[in-house]
Design a protein around this motif. Structure first.
Motif, PDB file in Angstrom:
ATOM      1  N   UNK A  73       7.046  -6.599 -11.350  1.00  0.00           N
ATOM      2  CA  UNK A  73       8.327  -5.947 -11.410  1.00  0.00           C
ATOM      3  C   UNK A  73       8.827  -5.942  -9.991  1.00  0.00           C
ATOM      4  N   UNK A  74      10.063  -5.850  -9.972  1.00  0.00           N
ATOM      5  CA  UNK A  74      10.987  -5.647  -8.385  1.00  0.00           C
ATOM      6  C   UNK A  74      11.389  -4.167  -8.865  1.00  0.00           C
ATOM      7  N   UNK A  75      11.036  -3.542  -7.450  1.00  0.00           N
ATOM      8  CA  UNK A  75      11.445  -2.260  -7.185  1.00  0.00           C
ATOM      9  C   UNK A  75      12.356  -1.943  -6.140  1.00  0.00           C
ATOM     10  N   UNK A 104      12.841  -0.070   7.877  1.00  0.00           N
ATOM     11  CA  UNK A 104      11.863  -0.613   7.274  1.00  0.00           C
ATOM     12  C   UNK A 104      11.371   0.486   6.521  1.00  0.00           C
ATOM     13  N   UNK A 105      10.541   0.313   5.483  1.00  0.00           N
ATOM     14  CA  UNK A 105       9.909   1.082   4.636  1.00  0.00           C
ATOM     15  C   UNK A 105       8.398   0.597   4.712  1.00  0.00           C
ATOM     16  N   UNK A 106       7.515   1.450   5.026  1.00  0.00           N
ATOM     17  CA  UNK A 106       6.075   1.005   5.080  1.00  0.00           C
ATOM     18  C   UNK A 106       5.325   1.294   3.727  1.00  0.00           C
ATOM     19  N   UNK A 107       4.526   0.032   3.325  1.00  0.00           N
ATOM     20  CA  UNK A 107       3.937   0.352   1.990  1.00  0.00           C
ATOM     21  C   UNK A 107       2.425   0.536   2.388  1.00  0.00           C
ATOM     22  N   UNK A 108       1.678   1.389   1.718  1.00  0.00           N
ATOM     23  CA  UNK A 108       0.372   1.749   1.756  1.00  0.00           C
ATOM     24  C   UNK A 108      -0.443   1.657   0.499  1.00  0.00           C
ATOM     25  N   UNK A 109      -1.775   1.719   0.534  1.00  0.00           N
ATOM     26  CA  UNK A 109      -2.374   2.033  -0.642  1.00  0.00           C
ATOM     27  C   UNK A 109      -2.848   0.760  -1.271  1.00  0.00           C
ATOM     28  N   UNK A 110      -2.621   0.566  -2.298  1.00  0.00           N
ATOM     29  CA  UNK A 110      -2.875  -0.773  -3.206  1.00  0.00           C
ATOM     30  C   UNK A 110      -2.276  -1.906  -2.696  1.00  0.00           C
ATOM     31  N   UNK A 111      -0.935  -1.680  -2.136  1.00  0.00           N
ATOM     32  CA  UNK A 111      -0.313  -2.774  -1.824  1.00  0.00           C
ATOM     33  C   UNK A 111       0.364  -2.611  -0.171  1.00  0.00           C
ATOM     34  N   UNK A 112       0.130  -3.390   0.720  1.00  0.00           N
ATOM     35  CA  UNK A 112       0.612  -2.919   1.983  1.00  0.00           C
ATOM     36  C   UNK A 112       1.822  -3.855   2.413  1.00  0.00           C
ATOM     37  N   UNK A 113       2.379  -3.598   3.686  1.00  0.00           N
ATOM     38  CA  UNK A 113       3.648  -4.356   4.047  1.00  0.00           C
ATOM     39  C   UNK A 113       4.914  -3.540   4.344  1.00  0.00           C
ATOM     40  N   UNK A 114       5.974  -4.268   4.627  1.00  0.00           N
ATOM     41  CA  UNK A 114       7.128  -3.590   4.991  1.00  0.00           C
ATOM     42  C   UNK A 114       8.083  -4.137   4.037  1.00  0.00           C
ATOM     43  N   UNK A 115       9.071  -3.037   3.761  1.00  0.00           N
ATOM     44  CA  UNK A 115      10.283  -3.265   2.907  1.00  0.00           C
ATOM     45  C   UNK A 115      11.391  -3.418   3.767  1.00  0.00           C
ATOM     46  N   UNK A 116      12.257  -4.515   3.847  1.00  0.00           N
ATOM     47  CA  UNK A 116      13.580  -4.433   4.587  1.00  0.00           C
ATOM     48  C   UNK A 116      14.583  -3.701   3.897  1.00  0.00           C
ATOM     49  N   UNK A 140      14.539  -3.947  -1.578  1.00  0.00           N
ATOM     50  CA  UNK A 140      13.809  -4.503  -2.854  1.00  0.00           C
ATOM     51  C   UNK A 140      12.524  -4.942  -2.456  1.00  0.00           C
ATOM     52  N   UNK A 141      11.305  -4.616  -3.332  1.00  0.00           N
ATOM     53  CA  UNK A 141      10.028  -5.389  -3.124  1.00  0.00           C
ATOM     54  C   UNK A 141       9.457  -5.790  -4.479  1.00  0.00           C
ATOM     55  N   UNK A 142       8.723  -6.646  -4.359  1.00  0.00           N
ATOM     56  CA  UNK A 142       7.848  -7.137  -5.743  1.00  0.00           C
ATOM     57  C   UNK A 142       6.753  -6.438  -5.719  1.00  0.00           C
ATOM     58  N   UNK A 143       6.213  -5.860  -6.895  1.00  0.00           N
ATOM     59  CA  UNK A 143       4.879  -5.173  -6.893  1.00  0.00           C
ATOM     60  C   UNK A 143       3.754  -6.309  -7.225  1.00  0.00           C
ATOM     61  N   UNK A 144       2.807  -6.394  -6.433  1.00  0.00           N
ATOM     62  CA  UNK A 144       1.863  -7.582  -6.393  1.00  0.00           C
ATOM     63  C   UNK A 144       0.546  -6.877  -6.697  1.00  0.00           C
ATOM     64  N   UNK A 145       0.172  -5.643  -6.780  1.00  0.00           N
ATOM     65  CA  UNK A 145      -1.338  -5.177  -6.941  1.00  0.00           C
ATOM     66  C   UNK A 145      -1.110  -3.967  -7.853  1.00  0.00           C
ATOM     67  N   UNK A 146      -1.925  -3.700  -8.663  1.00  0.00           N
ATOM     68  CA  UNK A 146      -2.134  -2.273  -9.461  1.00  0.00           C
ATOM     69  C   UNK A 146      -2.695  -1.218  -8.893  1.00  0.00           C
ATOM     70  N   UNK A 147      -2.278  -0.040  -9.042  1.00  0.00           N
ATOM     71  CA  UNK A 147      -2.836   1.010  -8.273  1.00  0.00           C
ATOM     72  C   UNK A 147      -1.889   1.997  -7.642  1.00  0.00           C
ATOM     73  N   UNK A 148      -2.186   2.878  -6.971  1.00  0.00           N
ATOM     74  CA  UNK A 148      -1.281   3.928  -6.238  1.00  0.00           C
ATOM     75  C   UNK A 148      -0.767   3.106  -5.015  1.00  0.00           C
ATOM     76  N   UNK A 149       0.512   3.076  -4.710  1.00  0.00           N
ATOM     77  CA  UNK A 149       1.236   2.611  -3.770  1.00  0.00           C
ATOM     78  C   UNK A 149       2.272   3.428  -3.031  1.00  0.00           C
ATOM     79  N   UNK A 150       1.955   3.909  -1.745  1.00  0.00           N
ATOM     80  CA  UNK A 150       2.455   5.063  -1.039  1.00  0.00           C
ATOM     81  C   UNK A 150       3.569   4.319  -0.135  1.00  0.00           C
TER      82      UNK A 150
END
Length: 438
Positions: A73-75, A104-116, A140-150
């Motif tokens: 999904x795209x969030x 930038x928004x920082x992703x953590x947990x099950x998926x890492x990286x930055x969202x512009x 927007x970002x595309x979800x690539x991993x299952x689990x808790x994403x911060x």
């Protein structure tokens, strides 16, 4: 008025402008359980402003349009700076609509990286010595991993277009900033890779046809059935999938209206646990009356294929020290689906890191905005994938859904944008974007 006094006033005016932020036109935030967080921020005004760096506290919040997405999904993310780290340091009022924020928004947990994320160029006038109002940025970002994403607030930049074009970058002093939002991603429905083939494409009424299958659930009971269009006939049989998910069975076909054969797990047909139909025709052996001639024809099933208008894309150049969006367009991809039957198709893409002179640009920095078109008369209608990150995990460019009868000709395109970091070493960088049709 002396020249020294004028220079001081210009420096004061520019110092106030570069720290101003958007207001009034802030984007509406989606509903969610986001939390306001405070974090230390270091802002550096342009040298022309003549004022020192500003160390303060930013209050911000992150919100999303979907807190329970599935993988793939795209969030949509909204980063709102509720309270910037600084106020207007001068007595000079600032005009409206001069500032554009990015961040930038920082992703953590099950998926890492930055969202512009980016906001609109719109703000209310800011009074002299007044507090800066809040502003919002989306991406927007595309979800690539299952689990808790911060999701945590990241660095942001305030670009101003007043007197001069200036930037004021504000960085998180001790990254990462506190978590403002958490989403829980779940695995999407597994892809159905089941497939069948027939020993022959036609036969007399009452004859048996060999059906072989692959990628079924090991040990599952598989139903073989005849189809007349999208309706199942009374001709059925069963087979058992082996430990590798394959099977071989025989189906006796009596119904003269049969157009195909399917195989499926469970008590009834479903696209998620079935395969086919594979085309099959019952030969009409009815005697021809004297003085008559029987005229027959056959419609042969074709293949699913794609072609590209080219194999290289040159994106626009960016400046060292500034970076930003390096843009271009994907070469047009033509998809031809001449298989017939109920199966749709999906065209996906993934990209490698962009490598250059002693450095690289992460694959996650490439995003696209897909588009597709359907040739008139095609049974299926093409759907463009969601705009967002391509990355090494991949994203959907275009697709068609399953249906009673599918097929046709389609073209798929996409605008490309590579977010190049500001101080990427000069030189040429290249990555490989691979498209897969299935």
């Amino acid at each position: 008025m002396g020249s020294t006094t004028r220079r001081r006033r210009w420096a004061s005016l520019l110092g106030g402008t570069v720290l101003a932020v958007t207001a009034g036109g802030a984007l509406a935030c989606p509903a969610g359980a986001a939390t306001n967080v405070d974090f230390a921020t270091h802002c550096i005004p342009p040298a022309v402003a003549g004022i020192p760096p500003i160390d303060g506290t930013t209050t911000a919040t992150i919100e999303v349009d979907n807190t329970s997405p599935k993988v793939g999904d795209t969030v949509t993310v909204t980063y709102t700076v509720v309270k910037p780290a600084a106020s207007n340091p001068t007595a000079i009022a600032l005009p409206a609509d001069i500032m554009t924020p990015t961040g930038k928004v920082a992703l953590g947990g099950a998926q890492t990286g930055d969202v512009t994320v980016a906001g609109p160029k719109k703000n209310d006038p800011v009074p002299g010595n007044g507090a800066f109002p809040s502003f919002s940025m989306t991406g927007t970002f595309k979800v690539t991993a299952a689990g808790s994403i911060t999701l945590s607030p990241g660095d942001y930049n305030i670009h101003t277009s007043y007197i001069l074009e200036l930037d004021t970058p504000c960085t998180v002093t001790n990254p990462p900033a506190p978590v403002s939002e958490t989403i829980t991603a779940t695995d999407a429905t597994p892809a159905n890779n089941r497939a069948i083939s027939l020993g022959s494409a036609s036969g007399n009424a009452g004859a048996g046809v060999t059906v072989t299958g692959s990628n079924f659930t090991p040990g599952a009971t598989v139903t073989l059935a005849g189809r007349s269009g999208d309706t199942q006939t009374a001709d059925t049989a069963t087979a058992t999938a082996g430990t590798d998910g394959s099977f071989s069975g025989s189906l006796v076909v009596n119904d003269k209206t049969t157009t195909g054969v399917v195989a499926y797990e469970g008590s009834e047909w479903s696209a998620g646990k079935g395969a086919g139909p594979a085309a099959y025709v019952v030969k009409d052996t009815t005697p021809v009356p004297d003085g008559s001639q029987k005229v027959t024809t056959t419609v042969k099933a074709g293949t699913l294929s794609m072609s590209q208008a080219g194999d290289s894309v040159a994106l626009s150049a960016v400046d060292f020290g500034k970076g930003g969006a390096s843009t271009g367009a994907l070469n047009t991809v033509t998809v031809k689906d001449f298989r017939g039957g109920p199966a749709g198709w999906s065209l996906t893409g993934k990209v490698t890191d962009f490598t250059g002179p002693g450095a690289k640009i992460d694959a996650g920095k490439l995003s696209w905005t897909p588009a597709c078109a359907t040739k008139a008369g095609s049974p299926s209608t093409c759907r463009a994938g969601s705009a967002g990150t391509v990355g090494s995990s991949g994203a959907t460019l275009a697709s068609t859904p399953n249906g009673t009868l599918t097929g046709g000709e389609f073209t798929a395109d996409a605008g490309l944008s590579l977010d190049v970091p500001a101080f990427t070493p000069p030189g040429s960088y290249a990555g490989v974007l691979t498209l897969t049709l299935s």
